[in-house]
Enzyme design. Structure first.
Site, PDB file in Angstrom:
ATOM      1  N   ASP A   1       0.858  -1.179   0.000  1.00 33.86           N
ATOM      2  CA  ASP A   1       0.000   0.000   0.000  1.00 33.86           C
ATOM      3  C   ASP A   1       0.898   1.233   0.000  1.00 33.86           C
ATOM      4  OD1 ASP A   1      -1.741   2.067   0.485  1.00 33.86           O
ATOM      5  OD2 ASP A   1      -2.562   1.249   2.345  1.00 33.86           O
TER       6      ASP A   1
ATOM      7  N   ASN B   1      -0.280   4.310  -0.631  1.00 35.61           N
ATOM      8  CA  ASN B   1      -1.091   5.460  -0.212  1.00 35.61           C
ATOM      9  C   ASN B   1      -0.944   6.659  -1.148  1.00 35.61           C
ATOM     10  OD1 ASN B   1      -2.964   5.301   2.028  1.00 35.61           O
ATOM     11  ND2 ASN B   1      -1.234   4.612   3.265  1.00 35.61           N
TER      12      ASN B   1
END
Length: 253
Positions: free
Chosen positions: A148, A150
């Site tokens: 991830d 982001n």
């Protein structure tokens, strides 16, 4: 090698929703997990081992927060926990497993959505991460950096790029960082093979975002460019609902 990555948003919650049954069905060679939000004593390790997995966990020091893991059918030659930087390692954000010449990383980039302080933390992390990985390549030149990030890199990666232009995760400086990072010899495996829009890996729990496919693509398998010719497929599994994220897959010969 089929490598999955999945921000489970709490491994215990995901397991309660059927994660282990799903894992048994799809049986990835390696799966990188992010946001495990648990320590090993809180996880049914024996059940994971019964599915044929070696498992490595790097939780945050703060209870119920962050943390990454790697589960693997193949026993790694070597596992490295963190980046030798307590500021980031205390949050359990980087875990590496070496399989012969190939290294697989599970990474969980910070979010900046809670305010300016964490956004500054995120930007400092991004610079450190970029430099760290560039140095790591000298020792381990074949990298799969999964997790991830982001960040939505391009407008195609987010359902509403105009309204989110000033949102953390789609800020110009974050997107520029991603461009600079890729230009340093890395490949976004999914976008390398798939040019179509409307493919996302995270959806808000609010306003029926998942049902309406109003999502963000913030989860990636990033490869060093020297692996591009061995890349056979990259896909996203939006039908899997154990988290606000969904799993992503990359296959390498």
């Amino acid at each position: 090698m089929r490598i999955f990555s999945y921000n489970v948003n709490g491994i215990r919650a995901a397991i309660s929703k059927g994660f282990l049954q799903w894992l048994e069905e799809y049986s990835p060679d390696v799966i990188c997990l992010q946001e495990i939000k648990a320590t090993q004593d809180q996880i049914p390790l024996m059940e994971i081992e019964m599915l044929g997995y070696h498992h490595y966990w790097f939780p945050a020091k703060k209870k119920g927060y962050s943390g990454v893991a790697i589960l693997s059918k193949i026993k790694p030659d070597n596992v490295v926990y963190g980046m030798n930087n307590p500021l980031y390692d205390d949050e359990g954000r980087f875990l590496r497993a070496d399989f012969g010449e190939l290294s697989v990383v599970s990474v969980y980039h910070p979010s900046g959505t809670s305010g300016d302080e964490r956004q500054d933390f995120k930007m400092n992390w991004l610079d450190f991460f970029h430099n760290y990985v560039n140095e790591l390549r000298k020792e381990r030149p074949q990298l799969v950096i999964s997790g991830d990030y982001n960040i939505c890199h391009e407008a195609i990666d987010i359902h509403d790029p105009i309204r989110n232009a000033k949102s953390s995760g789609f800020l110009p400086e974050e997107r520029q960082w991603f461009t600079d990072f890729l230009n340093d010899g890395y490949t976004d495996s999914f976008r390398f093979l798939n040019k179509e829009p409307h493919h996302y890996s995270w959806w808000s729990y609010r306003a029926n975002a998942k049902q309406n496919n109003k999502g963000w693509r913030i989860d990636y398998h990033i490869l060093t460019d020297n692996l591009n010719e061995r890349l056979t497929s990259a896909s996203i599994m939006p039908e899997v609902n154990f988290s606000d994220h969904c799993p992503i897959i990359v296959e390498i010969n």
